[in-house]
Design a protein around this motif. Structure first.
Motif, short mmCIF file in Angstrom:
data_model
loop_
_atom_site.label_atom_id
_atom_site.label_comp_id
_atom_site.label_asym_id
_atom_site.label_seq_id
_atom_site.Cartn_x
_atom_site.Cartn_y
_atom_site.Cartn_z
N PRO A 497 0.80 -1.17 0.01
CA PRO A 497 0.04 -0.05 0.02
C PRO A 497 1.04 1.13 0.12
N GLY A 498 2.20 1.29 0.45
CA GLY A 498 2.77 2.43 0.65
C GLY A 498 3.69 2.70 -0.41
N ASN A 499 3.21 2.28 -1.63
CA ASN A 499 4.37 2.29 -2.74
C ASN A 499 4.75 3.80 -3.28
N ASN A 500 3.54 4.66 -2.96
CA ASN A 500 3.50 6.28 -3.19
C ASN A 500 3.66 6.70 -1.83
N VAL A 501 5.05 7.25 -1.35
CA VAL A 501 5.17 7.69 -0.25
C VAL A 501 4.49 8.78 0.27
N ARG A 502 4.19 9.70 -0.63
CA ARG A 502 3.35 10.91 -0.35
C ARG A 502 1.88 10.61 -0.43
N ASP A 503 1.51 9.51 -0.92
CA ASP A 503 -0.09 9.42 -0.96
C ASP A 503 -0.38 7.94 -0.76
N HIS A 504 -0.63 7.70 0.59
CA HIS A 504 -0.77 6.08 0.77
C HIS A 504 -1.67 5.98 2.05
N PRO A 505 -2.43 5.08 2.22
CA PRO A 505 -3.28 4.70 3.13
C PRO A 505 -2.65 4.52 4.61
N GLY A 506 -3.12 4.63 5.60
CA GLY A 506 -2.68 4.11 6.83
C GLY A 506 -2.54 2.71 7.28
N MET A 507 -1.29 2.39 7.67
CA MET A 507 -1.25 0.70 7.82
C MET A 507 -0.77 0.67 9.21
N ILE A 508 -1.28 -0.52 9.53
CA ILE A 508 -1.04 -0.95 11.05
C ILE A 508 -0.73 -2.63 10.91
N GLN A 509 0.28 -3.15 11.52
CA GLN A 509 0.51 -4.33 11.50
C GLN A 509 0.64 -4.74 13.22
N VAL A 510 0.21 -5.59 13.73
CA VAL A 510 0.65 -6.09 15.28
C VAL A 510 1.42 -7.46 15.09
N PHE A 511 2.64 -7.28 15.47
CA PHE A 511 3.40 -8.60 15.66
C PHE A 511 3.58 -8.91 17.16
N LEU A 512 3.69 -10.16 17.19
CA LEU A 512 4.04 -10.70 18.71
C LEU A 512 2.91 -10.46 19.59
N GLY A 513 3.16 -10.23 21.02
CA GLY A 513 1.88 -10.06 21.92
C GLY A 513 1.47 -11.44 22.21
N GLN A 514 0.14 -11.11 22.74
CA GLN A 514 -0.74 -12.15 23.26
C GLN A 514 -0.97 -13.33 22.26
N SER A 515 -1.18 -12.61 20.94
CA SER A 515 -1.90 -13.60 20.01
C SER A 515 -0.65 -13.95 19.07
N GLY A 516 0.45 -13.52 19.33
CA GLY A 516 1.39 -13.49 18.12
C GLY A 516 2.70 -14.47 18.43
N GLY A 517 2.37 -15.68 19.07
CA GLY A 517 3.40 -16.76 19.12
C GLY A 517 4.37 -16.42 20.22
N LEU A 518 4.86 -17.51 20.94
CA LEU A 518 5.68 -17.47 22.09
C LEU A 518 7.18 -17.37 21.65
N ASP A 519 7.80 -17.03 22.63
CA ASP A 519 9.43 -17.05 22.17
C ASP A 519 9.90 -18.54 22.41
N LYS A 520 11.02 -18.78 22.35
CA LYS A 520 11.68 -20.17 22.22
C LYS A 520 11.48 -20.86 23.56
#
Ligand SMILES: O=c1ccn([C@@H]2O[C@H](COP(=O)(O)OP(=O)(O)O[C@H]3O[C@H](CO)[C@@H](O)[C@H](O)[C@H]3O)[C@@H](O)[C@H]2O)c(=O)[nH]1
Ligand SMILES: [Mn+2]
Ligand SMILES: [Zn+2]
Ligand SMILES: [Zn+2]
Length: 926
Positions: A497-520
């Motif tokens: 979505p961010g291919n045009n740096v000056r004209d793009h929608p907002g983006m959010i991605q959540v990694f890790l946390g409660q739902s994001g897989g545990l560590d080793k």
């Protein structure tokens, strides 16, 4: 030296005695069998040579090291014997290492001892070493399986694709760590892989024989230390794991009393600079002020009639210099230091058997251009955040990507995967710093750092993992160099979505946390959120301030921690306890409520020893800021700062209800009769603990007991009885966000589903969201200057808040400073322009915010911080005057007498120091 001095006996559970003579004049003979010697680095068997003799890495002291450890140390470690610090020489059959001079000559004695001429023990070579051919089978048995599986990758690529050797020394980012051998300036770093309290450090004796006795292999001291360490680690582990421990009894039993008292103590302490140290400085300021008075009296009453213009210009310049000197000096009048008590914080808020009561915190990282701010640097920052020493469920990390770069996004995704290995490693061994690049740049001292065998192996494996991670990141960077014509496509085939740096929608991605897989190890990790706010042409995005405000809103919707920490992408946690340090102020029931932020000093890596471009700003960070802390608190410098969320929402500080006789701002404090006479009259709080710790809610007026002086009463007057439409006008059209501002202790609405929250989060980072709201005007980071930091802090101080300057022994954060001239000049110019912008705006500290709680000395310092660039004009004029005088044959003063000379001299010195020692430069105190 006597041969016996070198006698070292190895004994372990396999108890065979080995005697080796250090001088080597006569060949040492093993008394019994040779194997069974334990490597003092990794704990494996040392192994034999093919001749069936003990493998000896160091001919000087015969410190027992196995072949694996020896090779590792030569390749990637210190390259010296951990015990006697003699440089290892190459043994036959061992891998070649960078820096080996000769091709074939194994016995490179000459080189060996040229390197360390002071030792001069040329003929004390151990005979075993010369024909030591290793027992391969044995050595491989000992080898780390991980190491055998993954051959070491080639020299790591830097993020710009060049190999290490090509990099010119003057570069931002990570270069210095590659160039220097761990820590700049030849200063040796002693990493502390285990916390200080695990073992007392035994001072090393100067006498080498004693040294050997204490540290030689098999020595009792060594083993005792190992045992001791193991026990303490186990205890610590048990304390951490135990969840059904004994309950805390506040009103209770005698055995708990000392602990309870300790928990009731203040979490920090103010340490005024001793008057014997500070008074001489104050005296000099006064003397100069008086002399300045005489000087100006003379100058003004003695105009030069035949060169009036020259005289007038010079007097105007001198008056300006005098004023700026005054602005610069008086905010330094009352410097203070502070001390924090992390143990008390822990006792108070992390009671055994209860869930931790420490406050949650949202951490913001800002990045823009992945080509200027390498993703590896950002990754290190993020890793150091994820591994921070704080309850994981209370930490969230938000990364703002103003460049909408898929590279940043993918690097973050890689980082979140690597964090699953890195974080447990950091926590298990309690290492510092927790940014891998900087951690691995340090060399370990196996003896002084109390290193445990399993740690050595895991550290090596982790280093390898990190190098692989680095290769992956560098591959991403290399790939990002050539943009495909149709723009980037994500892994699932959709265009980025961010291919045009000056004209793009907002983006959010959540990694890790409660739902994001545990560590080793199966533990949860802190939440990591990628945020790229919407960008459309025609909107002013307000650079970093705009990015920060977007994060404030996103975090309010998703996590809403009551505290925020903001970091530039190149500033990593150098001290994993930094959040705890700040909580010692923020969570202090007495002092805390009036604190808007806790600023940590900016410290830097990789600055040359002479600090050529004055990057360190020593006067600013170690003198001015401490001075301000004695008034109303340090100014905000843009990074390494923990905020109270409500202070960012433009609320006033809770009002201190002082007894009427104590409201003065007298200066100096020690000669003020009205505010300091009854200082010792501390009010003891006899309320039960539970009540003292009771959280106050903004919706109810509450009274706190005492303040930092213990004599005042604060009333929380931030009563939010604002009607909803007013709140929306202030904060914008997001019911979820507005609702979040009413929750003093943070937390989100439990009823909302994650999907709806994410939708709302996208809404609050849209371009138009801030239109017709107070964002950037009163709320959040304030717009209108490229040095948004000064402005933001200034507004808070105007609301009556106080800030705190916290300087932990181990620097909390470290960053990279521009270390080439043009970058540095750009930066200084930017800061200067930003300051002038503020000075010429409606926020000019000369006029703005009277009656709002800004103390006058603090105001002086803000005036100084914004007006200083203008000094360049009179300075230029004053410097051209002598030339004009020479050409015209006239002079700026009339006939000269000697008393004039005296005052002139003193004044010139004052002028000199005020102009050069200006704020951010490095000179003496005055
Ligand atoms: O449009 C922008 C521009 C910058 N940044 C971030 O702002 C930070 C600082 O930018 P930098 O170019 O490194 O400025 P410096 O002069 O090195 O930074 C100092 O000075 C700035 C302005 O006073 C402060 O904001 C910084 O915190 C402080 O470290 C970086 O993390 C950038 O990623 C953004 O997020 N968006
Ligand atoms: Mn920077
Ligand atoms: Zn070993
Ligand atoms: Zn040695």
């Amino acid at each position: 030296m006597e041969a016996s001095a070198g006698l070292v006996a190895g004994s372990h559970n396999r108890n065979e005695l080995v005697v080796i003579r250090r001088d080597g004049e006569s060949a040492p003979k093993p008394l019994q069998q040779l194997s069974g010697q334990i490597c003092h680095i990794c704990g494996d068997d040392v192994g034999l040579t093919v001749d069936g003799e003990l493998f000896v890495a160091c001919n000087e002291c015969a410190f027992p090291i196995c072949r694996t450890c020896y090779e590792y140390e030569r390749r990637e470690g210190t390259q010296v014997c951990p015990q006697c610090k003699t440089r290892f020489k190459r043994l036959k059959g061992c891998a070649r290492v960078e820096g080996d001079e000769e091709e074939d000559d194994i016995d490179d004695l000459e080189n060996e001892f040229n390197f360390d001429a002071t030792k001069g023990r040329k003929n004390m070579q151990h005979p075993l070493a010369t024909d030591a051919i290793l027992h391969y089978g044995r050595a491989f048995d000992n080898a780390d399986p991980h190491q055998a599986l993954h051959p070491l990758p080639q020299l790591p690529l830097l993020t710009d694709g060049r190999t290490v050797g090509d990099i010119p020394p003057e570069q931002h980012a990570l270069v210095p760590s590659f160039m220097s051998n761990g820590g700049g300036g030849g200063k040796r770093i002693h990493p502390l892989p285990f916390s200080d309290h695990t073992l007392p450090v035994q001072p090393r004796s100067m006498d080498p024989s004693k040294d050997l006795a204490a540290y030689g292999y098999g020595s009792i001291a060594w083993k005792e230390r190992m045992e001791n360490w193991k026990q303490k680690q186990e205890k610590l582990q048990m304390m951490e794991n135990e969840n059904g421990g004994k309950d805390w009894d506040y009103d209770g039993d005698a055995p708990d009393l000392p602990l309870m008292d300790e928990a009731r103590q203040p979490l920090s302490r103010k340490l005024p600079i001793p008057s014997s140290q500070i008074n001489p400085y104050r005296m000099i300021i006064i003397i100069r002020l008086v002399v300045l008075g005489f000087f100006f009296h003379y100058r003004v009453t003695h105009p030069v009639n035949d060169a009036f213009a020259l005289w007038l210009i010079s007097v105007i310049c001198e008056i300006w210099f005098a004023l700026s000197w005054i602005l610069d000096q008086f905010p330094k009048w009352l410097p203070i230091d502070r001390e924090t008590y992390l143990d008390r914080l822990s006792l108070r808020y992390e009671k055994e058997g209860h869930p931790s009561q420490l406050s949650p915190i949202d951490i913001f990282v800002s990045t823009v251009d992945p080509l200027k701010e390498p993703p590896l640097v950002t990754a290190n920052t993020v890793l150091s955040i994820l591994a921070v020493d704080y309850p994981v469920d209370k930490v969230s990390c938000y990364v703002s990507d103003d460049g909408a770069a898929m590279l940043t996004f993918e690097a973050l995704s890689e980082t979140s995967e690597f964090a699953k290995k890195w974080v447990p490693f950091c926590k298990k061994f309690n290492i510092e710093p927790r940014a891998p690049e900087w951690y691995f740049a340090q060399k370990i001292d196996y003896l002084e750092d109390k290193v445990h065998a399993s740690f050595v192996k895991e550290r090596r494996a982790m280093k390898r993992e990190y190098e692989e991670f680095k290769v992956r990141i560098n591959a991403l960077v290399a790939k990002a160099k050539k943009v495909p014509e149709e723009g980037w496509t994500m892994q699932d085939g959709t265009p980025w979505p961010g291919n045009n740096v000056r004209d793009h929608p907002g983006m959010i991605q959540v990694f890790l946390g409660q739902s994001g897989g545990l560590d080793k190890e199966g533990n949860e990790l802190p939440r990591l959120v990628y945020v790229s706010r919407e960008k459309r042409p025609g909107f002013n995005h307000h650079k970093k301030a705009g990015a920060m405000n977007a994060l404030v809103r996103v975090s309010a919707v998703l996590t809403n921690a009551p505290y925020l920490l903001n970091l530039d992408c190149d500033h990593y946690f150098n001290n994993s306890k930094a959040i705890r340090e700040s909580m010692c102020f923020m969570m202090d029931p007495l002092l805390g409520k009036r604190v808007c932020y806790v600023q940590f000093p900016q410290r830097f890596d990789g600055i040359d020893r002479h600090d050529r471009y004055a990057n360190r700003n020593i006067v600013f960070f170690d003198i001015n800021m401490k001075g301000l802390d004695g008034i109303q608190g340090p100014i905000y410098v843009g990074t390494g700062c923990v905020f109270r969320r409500s202070a960012l929402y433009a609320y006033d500080a809770p009002k201190a209800k002082k007894p009427p006789s104590r409201t003065c701002n007298c200066l100096p404090k020690w000669n003020c009769g009205c505010c300091c006479s009854g200082r010792t009259k501390k009010k003891k709080t006899n309320k039960p603990k539970s009540e003292m710790m009771k959280k106050t809610s903004r919706t109810s007026t509450s009274v706190l007991e005492g303040t930092e002086e213990g004599i005042e009463v604060i009333e929380d007057q931030n009563v939010a009885v604002m009607p909803e439409h007013k709140l929306e006008k202030k904060f914008g059209q997001s019911p979820v966000f507005v609702a979040s501002t009413l929750l003093e202790d943070g937390g989100t609405l439990k009823s909302a589903s994650p999907a709806s929250l994410l939708k709302e989060a996208i809404h609050v980072i849209s371009c138009g969201y801030e239109d017709k709201t107070e964002w950037g005007k009163e709320v959040g980071w304030i717009y209108g200057s490229v040095t948004e930091d000064i402005l933001t802090g200034f507004k808070m101080h105007c609301h009556g808040w106080r800030s705190i300057y916290c300087i932990p022994d181990r620097p909390a954060f470290k960053g990279s400073a521009p270390i080439n001239l043009s970058d540095r000049l750009h930066q200084v110019l930017r800061w200067a322009l930003g300051s002038v912008e503020i000075f010429l705006s409606r926020h000019c500290p000369l006029w703005y915010g009277y009656g709002g709680g800004l103390k006058w000395l603090e105001r002086l310092s803000y005036i100084n911080a914004t007006v200083y660039p203008l000094t360049s004009i009179p300075l230029l004029a004053y410097c051209t005057l002598p030339a004009v005088c020479l050409l015209t044959g006239k002079f700026i003063t009339p006939e000269v007498c000697c008393c004039f000379f005296f005052s002139f001299f003193v004044n010139r010195y004052a002028v000199y120091s005020s102009t050069i020692d200006h704020g951010k430069d490095d000179l003496a105190f005055i």
